[in-house]
Design an enzyme around this catalytic site. Structure first.
Site, PDB file in Angstrom:
ATOM      1  N   GLU A  71      44.354  27.716 -22.395  1.00  0.00           N
ATOM      2  CA  GLU A  71      45.325  28.756 -22.047  1.00  0.00           C
ATOM      3  C   GLU A  71      46.221  28.892 -23.273  1.00  0.00           C
ATOM      4  O   GLU A  71      47.081  28.041 -23.521  1.00  0.00           O
ATOM      5  CB  GLU A  71      46.078  28.314 -20.792  1.00  0.00           C
TER       6      GLU A  71
ATOM      7  N   CYS B 105      54.124  32.440 -22.799  1.00  0.00           N
ATOM      8  CA  CYS B 105      52.890  33.039 -23.310  1.00  0.00           C
ATOM      9  C   CYS B 105      52.630  34.406 -22.681  1.00  0.00           C
ATOM     10  O   CYS B 105      52.107  35.301 -23.323  1.00  0.00           O
ATOM     11  CB  CYS B 105      51.714  32.094 -23.063  1.00  0.00           C
TER      12      CYS B 105
HETATM   13  O1  SSN Z   1      53.797  30.174 -21.059  1.00  0.00           O
HETATM   14  C1  SSN Z   1      52.996  30.535 -20.209  1.00  0.00           C
HETATM   15  C2  SSN Z   1      53.027  30.258 -18.734  1.00  0.00           C
HETATM   16  C3  SSN Z   1      54.159  30.881 -18.041  1.00  0.00           C
HETATM   17  C4  SSN Z   1      54.012  30.910 -16.540  1.00  0.00           C
HETATM   18  O2  SSN Z   1      53.072  30.373 -15.972  1.00  0.00           O
HETATM   19  O3  SSN Z   1      54.841  31.526 -15.891  1.00  0.00           O
END
Ligand code: SSN
Length: 454
Positions: free
Chosen positions: A230, A264
């Site tokens: 991820e 992200c």
């Molecule tokens: O940084 C990525 C994940 C953010 C989230 O799951 O809300």
């Protein structure tokens, strides 16, 4: 190689704690303990595992303020956002308490056999490499489904959130999990290759940068071990002429600015059609100017410092290079140590770092386009593929675009966000594999075909 980790509060600049790295011997013991624990854990029944999930959820709810404070100290997350993060971890437990049983149940498939079905067996010891931006959430979203499927987990957390890593290990023990079920490795990247190569490790999951993803995938590939990656993203947020800005502007601001912009799946490129551009920019700027900035320990604070000064410097560099190529600061762009002022940049084009790269902080790149067609084309012009969001009142028209967006997620009139009930992950340079939901719990199982002839 450095022998210890020093954590530092990015808001006060104060040193928090020193942690010694595990020695080679310690790491071997941790791997052995994981392996031994797996042999027993894999035979426990799902009822026992979901009972332990309930204990986890209770502990998370009970101590959410304390855990949020730890995250705040280690990486500057505003307290209220930390509390929400811990609550989300508890909700994740609730989701798998309600669903793990049927997700993992044998699936009967009618064939000419007397009996044929699919069974889902755990794989064994799974290594996770996790980032600092959601220090609890990222770890729980790996560990909860993975352990519930009968695997055991190891965590190599980001060094600046070592306190959170050890706290999470403790929470699992307090909840009643056997000691080797979830363990933290205090080590640096130099040892990761040999850990992945160890026969005890059956698969690896990484949430982190594209660069880290490529290097972990290479090592795991050499060892024929499965990976879930991820990685980064530069999500487009498309605002079409008919978007209801009054209704959604707060969501649009949150999509970029929550967690000090360090997510992200944040909206990074705001692609706005020309008839609504001026109205959008005015409202967006007004809202961003009004964000409460300050000490992360205040429950009113929305924007505080970034997790490290070096990250703020990196962001500044991306902005400077974009300005050299003709971008304009519309608002903000002050930096002091780890603090980066919420910033809006216009006159952005596709050759600039703030368009092409992931910007991991509170900087919004705003791009004016002629029409819907150009908006979608601009959005798809990305190496990354985590998600796209669109704001419009004509949902029917945008529906047609669903299959044209090659990302892991497509949200209409909502920011791209993770939810335990829905699969989460990307395409292209954002990685592969899915976390959460049924897809997430089935990533680390052996999908076994069983065929019994008449
Ligand atoms: O940084 C990525 C994940 C953010 C989230 O799951 O809300």
């Amino acid at each position: 190689m450095k022998k210890s980790i020093t954590t530092k509060n990015p808001y006060t600049g104060q040193v928090l704690k020193d942690y010694q790295y595990h020695s080679e011997n310690d790491i071997e013991n941790i791997l052995n303990s994981a392996d031994k624990t797996f042999e027993k854990w894999r035979t426990t029944d799902i009822k026992h595992r979901t009972d332990l999930l309930q204990n986890l959820a209770n502990l998370l709810e009970q101590h959410k303020e304390k855990y949020a404070k730890l995250m705040m100290e280690e990486m500057g997350k505003p307290l209220n956002q930390g509390i929400a993060e811990v609550e989300k971890c508890a909700k994740l437990c609730d989701f798998y308490i309600a669903n793990a049983d049927h997700f993992l149940a044998d699936q009967i498939i009618e064939t000419e056999a007397k009996e044929s079905f699919i069974s889902y067996d755990p794989l064994g010891v799974i290594l996770s490499i996790m980032p600092w931006n959601y220090p609890f959430w990222q770890v729980f979203r790996f560990a909860v489904p993975t352990l519930t499927a009968g695997n055991v987990g190891l965590l190599k957390h980001a060094s600046n959130t070592t306190g959170s890593a050890l706290k999470i290990e403790n929470i699992f023990i307090e909840a009643g999990y056997p000691k080797g079920c979830f363990q933290t490795l205090l080590t640096n990247h130099d040892t990761i290759e040999s850990i992945i190569g160890n026969k005890t490790i059956k698969a690896v999951t990484l949430t982190g940068s594209e660069k880290a993803g490529r290097s972990i995938a290479e090592v795991a590939g050499k060892n024929l071990k499965k990976t879930v990656l991820e990685l980064g993203g530069n999500n487009a947020c498309i605002i079409l002429d008919d978007a209801n800005l009054d209704k959604y502007i707060d969501t649009i601001v949150k999509a970029r600015m929550q967690n000090n912009g360090q997510s992200c799946i944040a909206a990074k490129r705001f692609i706005v059609t020309e008839n609504i551009y001026d109205q959008f920019l005015e409202l967006f700027t007004k809202k961003i100017k009004n964000l409460t900035i300050g000490n992360p320990d205040s429950k009113d604070t929305y924007i505080s410092v970034m997790a490290k000064e070096s990250l703020a410097e990196e962001l500044e560099n991306q902005v400077e290079k974009s300005l050299e190529k003709g971008a304009t600061i519309h608002y903000g762009n002050e930096r002091k140590n780890a603090y980066y002022q919420p910033t809006i940049i216009t006159n952005v084009s596709s050759n600039m770092p703030i368009f092409k790269e992931e910007t991991f902080g509170p900087v919004a790149a705003v791009i004016k386009v002629k029409n819907k067609q150009e908006a979608f084309k601009t959005a798809a012009n990305s190496r990354f593929g985590l998600g796209t969001m669109v704001f419009t009142e004509n949902i029917k028209e945008v529906y047609k675009e669903i299959s044209n967006i090659p990302d892991g997620a497509f949200f209409i009139n909502e920011m791209v966000k993770s939810d335990p009930r829905l699969p989460f992950g990307g395409t292209k340079a954002s990685g592969y594999g899915r976390e959460l939901s049924k897809e997430g719990i089935l990533e680390f199982v052996n999908t076994k075909t069983v065929y019994i002839n008449k």
